[in-house]
Scaffold this active site. Structure first.
Site, PDB file in Angstrom:
ATOM      1  N   GLU A 251       4.186   2.330   2.807  1.00  0.00           N
ATOM      2  CA  GLU A 251       5.103   1.650   1.893  1.00  0.00           C
ATOM      3  C   GLU A 251       5.511   2.414   0.635  1.00  0.00           C
ATOM      4  OE1 GLU A 251       3.822  -2.405   1.265  1.00  0.00           O
ATOM      5  OE2 GLU A 251       4.165  -2.897   3.364  1.00  0.00           O
ATOM      6  N   GLU A 352       3.798  -3.092  10.352  1.00  0.00           N
ATOM      7  CA  GLU A 352       3.259  -4.266   9.650  1.00  0.00           C
ATOM      8  C   GLU A 352       4.221  -5.432   9.811  1.00  0.00           C
ATOM      9  OE1 GLU A 352       1.934  -4.423   5.604  1.00  0.00           O
ATOM     10  OE2 GLU A 352       0.878  -2.516   5.741  1.00  0.00           O
TER      11      GLU A 352
END
Ligand SMILES: *[C@@H]1O[C@H](CO)[C@@H](O)[C@H](O)[C@H]1NC(C)=O
Ligand SMILES: *[C@@H]1O[C@H](CO)[C@@H](O)[C@H](O)[C@H]1NC(C)=O
Ligand SMILES: *[C@@H]1O[C@H](CO)[C@@H](O)[C@H](O)[C@H]1NC(C)=O
Length: 429
Positions: A251, A352
């Site tokens: 991320e 995810e």
């Protein structure tokens, strides 16, 4: 290690919450629209309150939610979103593509699994990680039974990949640019080997948001060489292990220059390949918290598609995306990405995704899985967030209940996410 035995459960839960950049007060609301100004709405859509900021709407995808702006019924046959027409032409974001014809819509995703969290505990979204807070999800280190969980997920549910997030500071024991700490690596390797022993593929993921203690890699923080050195050491260790997948970074967000970031990713790829890991899959993460929905619109795709292997090819270089259930459009934000991937002859992997154990989450998760399966020529699969060392009360917990060989999955896993649930069978191919 003794210090780990001393963490009270509440503290562990706090670490867990901080991992996600969410407050401790999980409550009612999920922002239906991505909102970059609200930390807890940036990648997951969770606002932690019953109202969302202007520009977002509240939807019921959490336990106990009173507000419902989306369908709350679930059906035995998951609703299947209509795939993009297979015959129309489209202009890709780069302006070079005129076809969105899928190569296949087999309904079979190659890789489906679960995140096994714990070694990332203590990591924050500014890339600071408390190395001593890394918490191995293995009973020999006083953690949860990650071995039992993974064995169950493979044998009973049909999963075939696990993502094993780990903090960069843990790997080097807090020394930026330092060598890998062999004591700490041995603990992490115990999890990797446990994963491999199930027969699954295992994603090694540095969980640092493109940062080290606030500094962005290659843009004022760690140098590309320091980042590459860590990856070189890891790749050296696993160069002869085909089922290891290298997840370059978790991320990245608020990256000032996406092209410089692509250069940092290139440094990692080059280091991994030159260390002898010439064939394994490498996952390339974009900006905006690895958002799949923003991957094309915000330039991650065009920057990262230039990343290549030392031989100039892009073989086994796969884009890393995260896609929760928080984007308000018919295909949950996927359509620009799948079209672009097809246009550019590339693939992405959703490492995810997740939701609460509610009817609306089950509906939308089944829908997202069906969409991915219909586009399995460009989407490799998905990895749920998360099992491992989370507490079962964590709203996104995918921990099975049980022990030994007797485990019971959460509702979302049992009804949608586990391959045996058959959510992928909505294929219209
Ligand atoms: C490795 O890390 C451990 C903490 O887990 C520390 O006690 C040890 O001194 C480190 N080893 C080296 C060589 O730095
Ligand atoms: C696009 O990237 C810039 C730079 O990191 C960031 O400030 C912005 O919020 C991003 N926009 C979206 C829509 O994600
Ligand atoms: C498995 O666990 C469930 C729930 O704890 C229990 O009811 C059941 O009896 C167990 N089955 C076996 C075979 O141990």
């Amino acid at each position: 290690m003794p210090h780990r035995t001393m963490y009270p459960l509440a503290l562990i839960a706090l670490f867990a919450a901080s991992v996600r950049g969410q407050g401790a007060a999980w409550s009612q609301c999920m922002c239906l629209t991505f909102h970059p100004d609200v930390p807890s709405c940036r990648s997951k859509g969770w606002s932690g309150s019953t109202t969302c900021v202007t520009g977002s709407t509240c939807t019921a995808c959490l336990p106990g939610s009173a507000t419902t702006t989306v369908a709350t019924t679930t059906t035995s046959t998951p609703p299947v979103s209509t795939p993009a027409t297979t015959t129309s032409t489209a202009t890709g974001p780069s302006g070079t593509c005129t076809s969105n014809s899928p190569k296949s819509r087999t309904g079979t995703l190659q890789l489906v699994g679960v995140n096994i969290a714990g070694f990332d505990f203590g990591c924050n979204t500014d890339g600071s990680c408390t190395a001593s807070a890394a918490y191995p999800p293995l009973t020999q280190y006083y953690g949860k039974d990650g071995k039992g969980q993974m064995t169950h997920f493979v044998n009973d549910d049909g999963y075939n990949v696990f993502r094993l997030p780990v903090g960069w500071q843990f790997l080097t024991n807090n020394v930026l640019g330092g060598p890998i700490n062999q004591t700490n690596l041995a603990e992490y390797d115990a999890l990797v080997q446990t994963c491999l022993a199930t027969g699954a593929s295992c994603i090694i993921n540095i969980h640092n948001y493109a940062r080290w203690n606030g500094g962005i890699i290659g843009q004022g923080g760690p140098t590309n060489a320091q980042f590459a050195a860590t990856w070189s050491a890891i790749a050296t260790m696993y160069k002869d292990t085909p089922k290891v997948i290298f997840g370059v970074m978790n991320e990245p967000h608020d990256i000032p220059d996406i092209n410089l970031w692509a250069g940092s990713v290139q440094a990692a790829v080059t280091a991994i390949r030159n260390a002898g890991a010439t064939t394994q899959m490498i996952l390339l993460p974009g900006n905006d918290w690895t958002s799949g929905a923003a991957f094309i619109s915000n330039g991650s795709g065009d920057a990262l598609k230039k990343v290549v292997n030392p031989d100039g090819s892009v073989t086994n270089l796969v884009f890393d995306v995260h896609q929760y259930l928080d984007v308000d459009n018919a295909n949950l934000g996927w359509e620009p990405l799948t079209q672009w991937l097809r246009c550019n002859g590339r693939q992405a992997f959703n490492t995810e995704t997740g939701g609460g154990n509610t009817a609306s989450c089950i509906t939308y998760m089944c829908q997202q899985i069906a969409y991915q399966a219909q586009n399995s020529d460009v989407i490799l699969g998905y990895v749920g967030w998360a099992a491992g060392n989370f507490d079962v009360s964590y709203v996104l917990s995918e921990l099975p209940a049980g022990s030994g060989t007797n485990w019971t999955d959460t509702t979302l896993v049992a009804q949608c996410m586990a391959p045996k649930a058959g959510a992928q069978q909505g294929s219209t191919s």
